[in-house]
Design a protein around this motif. Structure first.
Motif, PDB file in Angstrom:
ATOM      1  N   GLU A 170       0.838  -1.204   0.000  1.00 46.15           N
ATOM      2  CA  GLU A 170       0.000   0.000   0.000  1.00 46.15           C
ATOM      3  C   GLU A 170       0.873   1.255   0.000  1.00 46.15           C
ATOM      4  OE1 GLU A 170      -3.598   2.037   2.615  1.00 46.15           O
ATOM      5  OE2 GLU A 170      -2.660   0.183   3.317  1.00 46.15           O
ATOM      6  N   GLY A 171       1.888   1.260   0.846  1.00 49.88           N
ATOM      7  CA  GLY A 171       2.788   2.402   0.904  1.00 49.88           C
ATOM      8  C   GLY A 171       3.530   2.622  -0.401  1.00 49.88           C
ATOM      9  N   LYS A 172       4.007   1.552  -1.002  1.00 53.70           N
ATOM     10  CA  LYS A 172       4.717   1.661  -2.285  1.00 53.70           C
ATOM     11  C   LYS A 172       3.806   2.244  -3.365  1.00 53.70           C
ATOM     12  CE  LYS A 172       8.738  -0.087  -1.174  1.00 53.70           C
ATOM     13  NZ  LYS A 172       9.960   0.695  -1.231  1.00 53.70           N
ATOM     14  N   ILE A 173       2.579   1.773  -3.407  1.00 58.84           N
ATOM     15  CA  ILE A 173       1.616   2.267  -4.403  1.00 58.84           C
ATOM     16  C   ILE A 173       1.321   3.743  -4.156  1.00 58.84           C
ATOM     17  CG2 ILE A 173      -0.781   2.081  -5.191  1.00 58.84           C
ATOM     18  CD1 ILE A 173      -0.473  -1.015  -4.599  1.00 58.84           C
ATOM     19  N   ASP A 174       1.055   4.097  -2.905  1.00 58.21           N
ATOM     20  CA  ASP A 174       0.749   5.494  -2.576  1.00 58.21           C
ATOM     21  C   ASP A 174       1.916   6.413  -2.903  1.00 58.21           C
ATOM     22  OD1 ASP A 174      -1.806   4.865  -1.722  1.00 58.21           O
ATOM     23  OD2 ASP A 174      -1.227   4.693   0.390  1.00 58.21           O
ATOM     24  N   TYR A 175       3.118   5.988  -2.593  1.00 63.76           N
ATOM     25  CA  TYR A 175       4.296   6.816  -2.877  1.00 63.76           C
ATOM     26  C   TYR A 175       4.458   7.014  -4.383  1.00 63.76           C
ATOM     27  CZ  TYR A 175       8.960   8.747  -2.596  1.00 63.76           C
ATOM     28  OH  TYR A 175      10.044   9.592  -2.706  1.00 63.76           O
ATOM     29  N   LEU A 176       4.301   5.942  -5.129  1.00 63.51           N
ATOM     30  CA  LEU A 176       4.421   6.010  -6.586  1.00 63.51           C
ATOM     31  C   LEU A 176       3.380   6.960  -7.187  1.00 63.51           C
ATOM     32  CD1 LEU A 176       6.038   4.687  -8.958  1.00 63.51           C
ATOM     33  CD2 LEU A 176       4.128   3.102  -9.159  1.00 63.51           C
ATOM     34  N   ASN A 177       2.205   6.995  -6.576  1.00 68.83           N
ATOM     35  CA  ASN A 177       1.121   7.857  -7.063  1.00 68.83           C
ATOM     36  C   ASN A 177       1.200   9.282  -6.518  1.00 68.83           C
ATOM     37  OD1 ASN A 177      -0.057   5.859  -8.649  1.00 68.83           O
ATOM     38  ND2 ASN A 177      -1.322   5.122  -6.963  1.00 68.83           N
ATOM     39  N   GLY A 178       2.201   9.565  -5.704  1.00 68.40           N
ATOM     40  CA  GLY A 178       2.339  10.904  -5.143  1.00 68.40           C
ATOM     41  C   GLY A 178       1.316  11.223  -4.071  1.00 68.40           C
ATOM     42  N   GLU A 179       0.726  10.195  -3.487  1.00 66.89           N
ATOM     43  CA  GLU A 179      -0.265  10.378  -2.423  1.00 66.89           C
ATOM     44  C   GLU A 179       0.465  10.268  -1.081  1.00 66.89           C
ATOM     45  OE1 GLU A 179      -3.131   7.348  -3.349  1.00 66.89           O
ATOM     46  OE2 GLU A 179      -3.974   8.511  -5.000  1.00 66.89           O
ATOM     47  N   PHE A 180       1.182  11.325  -0.725  1.00 64.86           N
ATOM     48  CA  PHE A 180       2.106  11.258   0.400  1.00 64.86           C
ATOM     49  C   PHE A 180       1.421  11.169   1.753  1.00 64.86           C
ATOM     50  CE2 PHE A 180       4.502  13.289  -3.086  1.00 64.86           C
ATOM     51  CZ  PHE A 180       5.344  12.216  -3.334  1.00 64.86           C
ATOM     52  N   SER A 181       0.248  11.747   1.911  1.00 64.42           N
ATOM     53  CA  SER A 181      -0.482  11.608   3.168  1.00 64.42           C
ATOM     54  C   SER A 181      -0.886  10.146   3.374  1.00 64.42           C
ATOM     55  CB  SER A 181      -1.714  12.508   3.161  1.00 64.42           C
ATOM     56  OG  SER A 181      -2.427  12.363   4.357  1.00 64.42           O
ATOM     57  N   ARG A 182      -1.390   9.532   2.322  1.00 66.13           N
ATOM     58  CA  ARG A 182      -1.753   8.110   2.405  1.00 66.13           C
ATOM     59  C   ARG A 182      -0.500   7.253   2.606  1.00 66.13           C
ATOM     60  NH1 ARG A 182      -6.917   6.704  -1.140  1.00 66.13           N
ATOM     61  NH2 ARG A 182      -8.042   8.649  -0.809  1.00 66.13           N
ATOM     62  N   PHE A 183       0.587   7.622   1.921  1.00 61.28           N
ATOM     63  CA  PHE A 183       1.855   6.909   2.101  1.00 61.28           C
ATOM     64  C   PHE A 183       2.281   6.954   3.564  1.00 61.28           C
ATOM     65  CE2 PHE A 183       6.403   7.573   2.767  1.00 61.28           C
ATOM     66  CZ  PHE A 183       6.882   6.307   2.461  1.00 61.28           C
ATOM     67  N   ASN A 184       2.202   8.139   4.178  1.00 63.15           N
ATOM     68  CA  ASN A 184       2.602   8.268   5.582  1.00 63.15           C
ATOM     69  C   ASN A 184       1.762   7.375   6.483  1.00 63.15           C
ATOM     70  OD1 ASN A 184       4.685  10.066   5.091  1.00 63.15           O
ATOM     71  ND2 ASN A 184       3.362  11.861   5.296  1.00 63.15           N
ATOM     72  N   ASN A 185       0.462   7.290   6.215  1.00 57.68           N
ATOM     73  CA  ASN A 185      -0.407   6.415   7.011  1.00 57.68           C
ATOM     74  C   ASN A 185      -0.028   4.949   6.823  1.00 57.68           C
ATOM     75  OD1 ASN A 185      -1.850   8.577   8.013  1.00 57.68           O
ATOM     76  ND2 ASN A 185      -3.436   8.448   6.449  1.00 57.68           N
ATOM     77  N   ALA A 186       0.148   4.543   5.562  1.00 54.79           N
ATOM     78  CA  ALA A 186       0.521   3.156   5.287  1.00 54.79           C
ATOM     79  C   ALA A 186       1.881   2.833   5.895  1.00 54.79           C
ATOM     80  CB  ALA A 186       0.524   2.889   3.783  1.00 54.79           C
ATOM     81  N   ASN A 187       2.805   3.782   5.817  1.00 57.87           N
ATOM     82  CA  ASN A 187       4.141   3.562   6.351  1.00 57.87           C
ATOM     83  C   ASN A 187       4.107   3.425   7.875  1.00 57.87           C
ATOM     84  OD1 ASN A 187       6.928   3.244   5.717  1.00 57.87           O
ATOM     85  ND2 ASN A 187       7.293   5.243   6.640  1.00 57.87           N
ATOM     86  N   ALA A 188       3.260   4.193   8.535  1.00 56.15           N
ATOM     87  CA  ALA A 188       3.121   4.071   9.991  1.00 56.15           C
ATOM     88  C   ALA A 188       2.545   2.699  10.358  1.00 56.15           C
ATOM     89  CB  ALA A 188       2.232   5.185  10.540  1.00 56.15           C
ATOM     90  N   MET A 189       1.573   2.244   9.602  1.00 52.70           N
ATOM     91  CA  MET A 189       0.993   0.920   9.856  1.00 52.70           C
ATOM     92  C   MET A 189       2.032  -0.174   9.580  1.00 52.70           C
ATOM     93  SD  MET A 189      -1.992   1.439  11.035  1.00 52.70           S
ATOM     94  CE  MET A 189      -2.778  -0.141  10.915  1.00 52.70           C
ATOM     95  N   PHE A 190       2.804  -0.008   8.505  1.00 50.62           N
ATOM     96  CA  PHE A 190       3.870  -0.958   8.206  1.00 50.62           C
ATOM     97  C   PHE A 190       4.879  -1.004   9.351  1.00 50.62           C
ATOM     98  CE2 PHE A 190       8.279  -1.417   6.914  1.00 50.62           C
ATOM     99  CZ  PHE A 190       8.273  -2.746   6.523  1.00 50.62           C
ATOM    100  N   ALA A 191       5.323   0.163   9.798  1.00 53.59           N
ATOM    101  CA  ALA A 191       6.335   0.224  10.858  1.00 53.59           C
ATOM    102  C   ALA A 191       5.842  -0.466  12.125  1.00 53.59           C
ATOM    103  CB  ALA A 191       6.712   1.677  11.148  1.00 53.59           C
ATOM    104  N   SER A 192       4.591  -0.282  12.456  1.00 58.05           N
ATOM    105  CA  SER A 192       4.019  -0.922  13.641  1.00 58.05           C
ATOM    106  C   SER A 192       3.976  -2.441  13.468  1.00 58.05           C
ATOM    107  CB  SER A 192       2.626  -0.365  13.892  1.00 58.05           C
ATOM    108  OG  SER A 192       2.030  -0.985  14.994  1.00 58.05           O
ATOM    109  N   ALA A 193       3.525  -2.906  12.313  1.00 54.71           N
ATOM    110  CA  ALA A 193       3.449  -4.351  12.050  1.00 54.71           C
ATOM    111  C   ALA A 193       4.849  -4.964  12.004  1.00 54.71           C
ATOM    112  CB  ALA A 193       2.708  -4.608  10.743  1.00 54.71           C
TER     113      ALA A 193
END
Length: 115
Positions: free
Chosen positions: A72-95
């Motif tokens: 999810e984070g990779k897709i969001d980053y590629l699409n320039g959706e940085f707010s969504r990327f930050n959310n996905a990245n936070a969830m990734f980091a926690s998991a």
């Protein structure tokens, strides 16, 4: 979870135009990182388009949600959706933290309690 299960799940959850090859590469990157950091000595061959889609991934259930957050984070980053990327990245980091803590607790330490 298998390689194709991870890709199928993210495709069902998140509309994207990323190629299968890109997603396989991203999953391969995560599994390479898991092997290097958490499973030293475990052999890992990077995934490619010729990798069987039923290949089991390195991170087992119940921690395999990490793949979905990673993709999810990779897709969001590629699409320039940085707010969504930050959310996905936070969830990734926690998991990732939950999984790595589990692995480190479950791994016997050399010389500790071994008599």
């Amino acid at each position: 979870m298998t390689l194709m299960e991870a890709i199928t799940k993210i495709d069902a959850q998140k509309h994207n135009t990323c190629s299968l090859s890109e997603k396989i590469g991203w999953v391969s990157q995560l599994d390479a990182m898991a092997c290097k950091l958490l499973f030293p000595g475990r052999a890992f061959t990077p995934y490619g388009e010729d990798t069987p889609t039923d290949t089991p991934l390195q991170i087992p259930a119940p921690f395999d949600e990490v793949y979905l957050y990673w993709l999810e984070g990779k897709i969001d980053y590629l699409n320039g959706e940085f707010s969504r990327f930050n959310n996905a990245n936070a969830m990734f980091a926690s998991a990732w933290e939950r999984f790595s803590a589990y692995v480190l607790r479950a791994t016997p330490k050399p010389g500790v309690g071994n008599r």
